[in-house]
Write an enzyme that holds these catalytic residues in place. Structure first.
Site, PDB file in Angstrom:
ATOM      1  N   HIS B  76      -6.798   7.059  -7.908  1.00  0.00           N
ATOM      2  CA  HIS B  76      -5.287   6.797  -8.460  1.00  0.00           C
ATOM      3  C   HIS B  76      -4.823   5.346  -8.216  1.00  0.00           C
ATOM      4  CE1 HIS B  76      -1.150   7.310  -9.267  1.00  0.00           C
ATOM      5  NE2 HIS B  76      -0.979   6.975  -8.030  1.00  0.00           N
ATOM      6  N   ASP B 106      -0.172 -21.101 -28.605  1.00  0.00           N
ATOM      7  CA  ASP B 106      -0.945 -20.063 -28.162  1.00  0.00           C
ATOM      8  C   ASP B 106      -1.130 -20.299 -26.573  1.00  0.00           C
ATOM      9  OD1 ASP B 106      -3.218 -17.987 -27.510  1.00  0.00           O
ATOM     10  OD2 ASP B 106      -3.419 -18.048 -29.834  1.00  0.00           O
ATOM     11  N   TRP B 146      -7.916   3.272  -1.462  1.00  0.00           N
ATOM     12  CA  TRP B 146      -7.986   1.967  -2.446  1.00  0.00           C
ATOM     13  C   TRP B 146      -8.184   0.638  -1.514  1.00  0.00           C
ATOM     14  CZ3 TRP B 146      -5.051  -2.414  -3.285  1.00  0.00           C
ATOM     15  CH2 TRP B 146      -3.907  -2.529  -2.710  1.00  0.00           C
ATOM     16  N   SER B 175     -11.545 -11.391 -14.041  1.00  0.00           N
ATOM     17  CA  SER B 175     -10.638 -11.402 -15.086  1.00  0.00           C
ATOM     18  C   SER B 175      -9.221 -11.780 -14.784  1.00  0.00           C
ATOM     19  CB  SER B 175     -10.497  -9.806 -15.708  1.00  0.00           C
ATOM     20  OG  SER B 175      -9.272  -9.480 -16.428  1.00  0.00           O
ATOM     21  N   SER B 176      -8.790 -11.573 -13.646  1.00  0.00           N
ATOM     22  CA  SER B 176      -7.674 -11.707 -13.113  1.00  0.00           C
ATOM     23  C   SER B 176      -7.447 -13.407 -12.990  1.00  0.00           C
ATOM     24  CB  SER B 176      -7.049 -11.192 -12.008  1.00  0.00           C
ATOM     25  OG  SER B 176      -6.602  -9.835 -12.406  1.00  0.00           O
ATOM     26  N   HIS B 260      -1.416  -8.035   0.381  1.00  0.00           N
ATOM     27  CA  HIS B 260      -0.013  -8.304   0.316  1.00  0.00           C
ATOM     28  C   HIS B 260       0.456  -8.795  -0.592  1.00  0.00           C
ATOM     29  CE1 HIS B 260       3.634  -6.950   1.809  1.00  0.00           C
ATOM     30  NE2 HIS B 260       4.170  -8.398   1.183  1.00  0.00           N
ATOM     31  N   GLU B 262      -0.829  -9.402  -3.516  1.00  0.00           N
ATOM     32  CA  GLU B 262      -1.151  -8.244  -4.535  1.00  0.00           C
ATOM     33  C   GLU B 262       0.114  -7.471  -5.086  1.00  0.00           C
ATOM     34  OE1 GLU B 262      -3.526  -7.817  -6.844  1.00  0.00           O
ATOM     35  OE2 GLU B 262      -2.734  -5.888  -7.596  1.00  0.00           O
ATOM     36  N   TYR B 264       3.107  -8.347  -4.687  1.00  0.00           N
ATOM     37  CA  TYR B 264       3.923  -9.444  -5.212  1.00  0.00           C
ATOM     38  C   TYR B 264       3.723  -9.788  -6.802  1.00  0.00           C
ATOM     39  CZ  TYR B 264       6.138  -9.128  -0.913  1.00  0.00           C
ATOM     40  OH  TYR B 264       6.828  -8.890   0.359  1.00  0.00           O
ATOM     41  N   SER B 275      15.533  -9.863 -15.402  1.00  0.00           N
ATOM     42  CA  SER B 275      16.443 -10.862 -15.388  1.00  0.00           C
ATOM     43  C   SER B 275      16.719 -11.191 -16.793  1.00  0.00           C
ATOM     44  CB  SER B 275      15.930 -12.337 -14.924  1.00  0.00           C
ATOM     45  OG  SER B 275      15.570 -12.167 -13.481  1.00  0.00           O
ATOM     46  N   HIS B 309       1.296  -6.958   8.533  1.00  0.00           N
ATOM     47  CA  HIS B 309       2.483  -5.654   8.924  1.00  0.00           C
ATOM     48  C   HIS B 309       1.795  -4.478   8.454  1.00  0.00           C
ATOM     49  CE1 HIS B 309       4.570  -7.061   4.947  1.00  0.00           C
ATOM     50  NE2 HIS B 309       3.578  -6.010   4.774  1.00  0.00           N
ATOM     51  N   HIS B 310       0.425  -4.626   7.566  1.00  0.00           N
ATOM     52  CA  HIS B 310      -0.010  -3.333   7.148  1.00  0.00           C
ATOM     53  C   HIS B 310      -0.757  -2.728   8.026  1.00  0.00           C
ATOM     54  CE1 HIS B 310       1.094  -3.920   2.813  1.00  0.00           C
ATOM     55  NE2 HIS B 310       0.875  -4.976   3.236  1.00  0.00           N
ATOM     56  N   THR B 335      14.622 -11.640  -1.622  1.00  0.00           N
ATOM     57  CA  THR B 335      14.779 -10.588  -2.463  1.00  0.00           C
ATOM     58  C   THR B 335      16.299 -10.288  -2.510  1.00  0.00           C
ATOM     59  OG1 THR B 335      12.530  -9.880  -1.351  1.00  0.00           O
ATOM     60  CG2 THR B 335      13.809  -8.268  -2.659  1.00  0.00           C
ATOM     61  N   LYS B 338      17.782 -12.040  -4.977  1.00  0.00           N
ATOM     62  CA  LYS B 338      17.574 -11.847  -6.553  1.00  0.00           C
ATOM     63  C   LYS B 338      18.603 -10.603  -7.097  1.00  0.00           C
ATOM     64  CE  LYS B 338      14.139 -12.341  -8.812  1.00  0.00           C
ATOM     65  NZ  LYS B 338      14.038 -13.560  -9.264  1.00  0.00           N
ATOM     66  N   ARG B 457      -0.719  10.600   5.520  1.00  0.00           N
ATOM     67  CA  ARG B 457      -1.260  10.419   4.096  1.00  0.00           C
ATOM     68  C   ARG B 457      -2.567  10.709   4.073  1.00  0.00           C
ATOM     69  NH1 ARG B 457      -1.239   4.090   3.283  1.00  0.00           N
ATOM     70  NH2 ARG B 457      -1.690   4.698   1.113  1.00  0.00           N
TER      71      ARG B 457
END
Lengths: 275, 538
Positions: B76, B106, B146, B175-176, B260, B262, B264, B275, B309-310, B335, B338, B457
């Site tokens: 998932h 293009d 994951w 790909s990314s 991390h 990722e 963002y 926006s 921090h993870h 943040t 924003k 979890r």
């Protein structure tokens, strides 16, 4: 209907949220931290509640602002939009004010972090090894107590305490600073006891340490659960800790790690005579 | 969506197969990405729905054992992140609108763009194969989360299932990376005359920052996946094996150095889209444009120095934890800029509550909710109680399942008419919004309570004390499912009824370049490059 009733009751309780005492395990429909049994968890709860009010305040502030803006500046009430796109004062303010809030938060946060982490002069040591899928406890300071494995009890034996209760609990004295050495024999695990405010990963090839000291008068059975994914039975390797008086612990040690018939043990806070 | 609605622009459009399988047109590739994202979203959503059904009461009802549940949970996460959110926001909306918004005909490298897309179906097929091949002794598939921490992903998963995942993720990662190179080149080199960086629409800014994050973070993931791969070979390396002088925690540092940024990567493009929507429906230009753009840059930069921090509970040195605590709190500042700038954009505006605006408003509020629990979790001391509990699950679903996904739907409804040429049915769209909004809140809000009360979890079964909130949470899954049903219904209805959309169906507030083109835009736009007025200030 019971569900609805429970939710209403819980929502009502939410209004008087922090400061309600809970037991030493999860509570039915519980929505707050478990009751603290150690100074670390007391401090942790205090900081959590402090930060909670701050973030609740921020959330409500944004919510009210949004509500007001949506009401006041809807196309119906305000057909012509202004063209303002800059306001230096405002932009500085919403940068500085959050910084100040964070500074207010970071001081107690650092204090808790260092209090939690700085190992005090501990009075005894226990060693915890995570296996797939049970915990092994050893008492290096008490060589006559053999290390033992604590297996989860099946549903038939554990009853209401299924996935919390084990066949052999870790026994520790109250009011004693205890160092916990944590390692693993294979996968990662995490030794977590919510009421003690401890959670430390068990990592193969590495010995992590943490500590706890159960407050006087807090004798009883405490429960925790493995908190790092470790495979098929991750959900089924509970931690059960029996906190006894210093005297009872001495006699438990003298008896090579077994309670004599005369000694009482503590089940879920109430005293039970052993047979 | 294939082949519909482009008939009146005969400008060298290839036949069906060449158009959709050899596609080099940024709009067609964007459409492919969006279709791919919807398909992956349905697969990922099915996995999570099964998990919620399992957890609706204590006991093991649906899954064979804990491993099968872990497989669903792991897949998932991987599918939603790599195959739903990223393709939708970057590949889909990025491809569609970044070239148009900056006035380019293009993308810079159309063939690489084609490669970027077609690596993804291959990657997804690898991941789907892994479900059906042996993983560990307990069954098929990979159940190591994951995050793929060793030893559970090395000695703990000896079967080929995890090898398929490594290959799949490497393909998705490349790909990314190709996509990121393409976006950076396009945005830096192909802006129309007069389109300076400081006039560039915020969505293009957000994709630019995201592309840099991808370019810097994904090679680290690729490297660590490759290290896992060689660790898994008999007689191979021992990077993460303590018996060979390695360290499993090393992987966690590498993984989160990617992981991390990722998060963002997933949320920044959503910031950009929100926006535009807030500005359009308030009929006001964005408030504090430069602050908004550089807040995203700041989030991107700081996002690279907060990864541990993870890992507050892995046994790090206390001073290191103190640093990561402080650095993590810093992210709250840009943040906040924003959030407040969006509010200030609406302030004084003339707000119409069209469907995209509803998603944007919900996004702002729910992102604040998910953000403030992030502030709670940043406190390393408190995190000891909350790490690896459902509090964390609630937190990251508030910023992803309600942040990124609300951003995606916000952009989807905003540009649906532009992309397809058809208007959606407002009632179906409103039903989708409200059911989805209520559903995800009912799912995830109670999970804060579960986490505070200590529920860990990745548990297939739990002590009975956790039943109530799990029951509520699973109930929310049904509501959300109904919402998704209305989304699909809305799509079908729009393509059956074919209500044509005008060039600028949102009116005055919509000021970016895509609204100067027809809906859908011509197969090749800007044969003559648009010229951006010098005094066109933001």
């Amino acid at each position: 209907m019971r569900l609805v009733h429970n939710i209403t009751a819980s929502l009502a309780l939410l209004l008087i949220m922090p400061g309600i005492a809970f037991a030493n395990k999860p509570t039915d429909g519980g929505y707050w931290l478990q009751d603290a049994a150690t100074p670390v968890m007391e401090e942790l709860t205090k900081l959590h509640n402090f930060v909670f009010w701050i973030i609740l305040g921020i959330t409500l502030f944004v919510m009210v602002m949004m509500g007001w803006i949506m009401f006041r500046f809807s196309a119906k009430r305000n057909p012509t939009a202004s063209k303002t796109t800059h306001h230096v004062g405002l932009e500085v303010a919403w940068t500085i004010v959050p910084i100040i809030i964070l500074l207010v938060m970071v001081v107690p946060s650092m204090r808790l972090l260092y209090f939690q982490d700085a190992l005090p002069e501990t009075e005894m040591t226990i060693k915890v090894t995570g296996n797939t899928w049970n915990w092994e406890y050893a008492y290096p300071d008490h060589p006559n107590v053999e290390s033992f494995i604590s297996n989860p009890l099946e549903k038939e034996d554990a009853g209401d305490l299924y996935l919390l209760k084990t066949d052999a609990s870790l026994v520790v004295p109250v009011d004693t600073k205890i160092k916990v050495l944590i390692t693993s024999s294979n996968n990662l695990h995490s030794f977590a006891v919510p009421a003690f405010g401890i959670k430390m990963d068990a990592v193969p090839g590495r010995i992590n340490e943490t500590w706890f000291e159960v407050n006087p008068g807090k004798e009883g059975t405490y429960f925790g659960q493995c908190s790092e994914l470790c495979g098929v039975n991750h959900y089924k390797m509970p931690i059960e800790i029996e906190v006894v008086s210093k005297e009872d612990f001495q006699s438990w040690v003298a008896n090579d790690g077994a309670f004599t018939t005369a000694v009482v043990s503590y089940d879920n806070g109430s005293i039970v005579l052993q047979d | 969506m294939a082949g519909i609605g482009y008939d009146d622009h005969d400008d060298g459009k290839p036949g069906f197969f060449a158009r959709w399988f050899y596609s080099t047109n940024h709009k067609d590739i964007g459409t492919l990405y969006l279709i791919f994202g919807i398909i992956s979203g349905i697969i990922g959503g099915y996995l999570s729905f099964m998990m919620r059904m399992e957890l609706s009461e204590p006991g093991i009802q649906i899954f064979e054992n804990g491993h099968a549940y872990n497989v669903f949970a792991s897949m998932h996460g991987l599918i939603m992140i790599f195959f739903m959110v990223m393709p939708a926001v970057i590949g889909g909306f990025g491809n569609w609108f970044v070239p148009i918004m900056i006035g380019a005909p293009d993308m810079a490298f159309p063939r690489m763009n084609n490669l970027s897309f077609w690596l993804l179906p291959v990657a997804l097929i690898c991941l789907l194969i892994s479900f059906f091949v042996p993983g560990s002794a307990s069954g098929n598939g990979f159940g190591g989360g994951w995050v793929m921490y060793p030893p559970l992903s090395t000695s703990g998963a000896p079967g080929p299932a995890f090898d398929f995942i490594i290959i799949g993720l490497l393909a998705a990662g490349f790909s990314s990376i190709f996509g990121a190179i393409n976006f950076i080149t396009t945005i830096l080199n192909m802006r129309a005359p007069g389109m300076t960086m400081h006039k560039m629409p915020l969505f293009a800014w957000s994709v630019l920052v995201t592309a840099f994050l991808l370019l810097l973070a994904l090679p680290v993931l690729a490297a660590s996946l490759f290290m896992l791969f060689t660790d898994r070979i008999d007689g191979g390396t021992g990077f993460f094996d303590p018996a060979m002088g390695g360290d499993p925690e090393m992987f966690q540092h590498l993984f989160w150095f990617f992981g991390h940024p990722e998060v963002y990567i997933m949320i920044l493009p959503a910031f950009g889209m929100v926006s535009h929507v807030v500005s359009t429906f308030s009929k006001k230009p964005i408030f504090g444009y430069l602050g908004m753009a550089y807040a995203m840059v700041a989030i991107g930069v700081v996002g690279f120095v907060v990864w541990a921090h993870h890992m507050y509970t892995v046994g790090m040195d206390v001073d290191l934890k103190a640093y990561f605590l402080a650095a993590t709190l810093v992210i709250a500042v840009p943040t906040g800029v924003k959030i407040f700038s969006w509010l200030a954009t609406m302030w004084g505006g003339s707000i119409s509550f069209s469907i995209p605006m509803q998603w944007a408003l919900a996004f702002i509020f729910l992102f604040v909710l998910g953000g403030v629990t992030g502030v709670m979790l940043a406190n390393a001391g408190v995190d000891v109680a909350l790490h690896d509990t459902y509090y964390v699950v609630a937190h990251f679903h508030y910023v992803l399942s309600m942040g990124a996904v609300f951003g995606i739907f916000c952009g989807f409804y905003y540009w649906f008419g532009k992309m397809s040429g058809y208007l959606y049915n407002k009632w179906l769209a409103a039903a989708h919004f409200w059911l989805f909004f209520i559903g995800v809140n009912v799912i995830f809000f109670p999970q804060h309570f579960l986490g505070l009360n200590g529920m860990p979890r990745r548990y297939v079964d739990y002590p009975q004390e956790f039943e109530l909130w799990n029951q509520v949470s699973s109930f929310g899954a049904y509501i959300t499912l109904a919402g998704v049903g209305f989304f699909l219904l809305m799509l079908v209805e729009a393509f059956i009824r074919k209500r044509p959309a005008g060039a600028n169906y949102w009116g005055d507030g919509a000021t970016t370049l895509e609204w100067t083109l027809s809906s859908p835009p011509p197969y090749h736009q800007f044969n003559t490059l648009p010229r951006i007025e010098q005094n066109d200030e933001h």
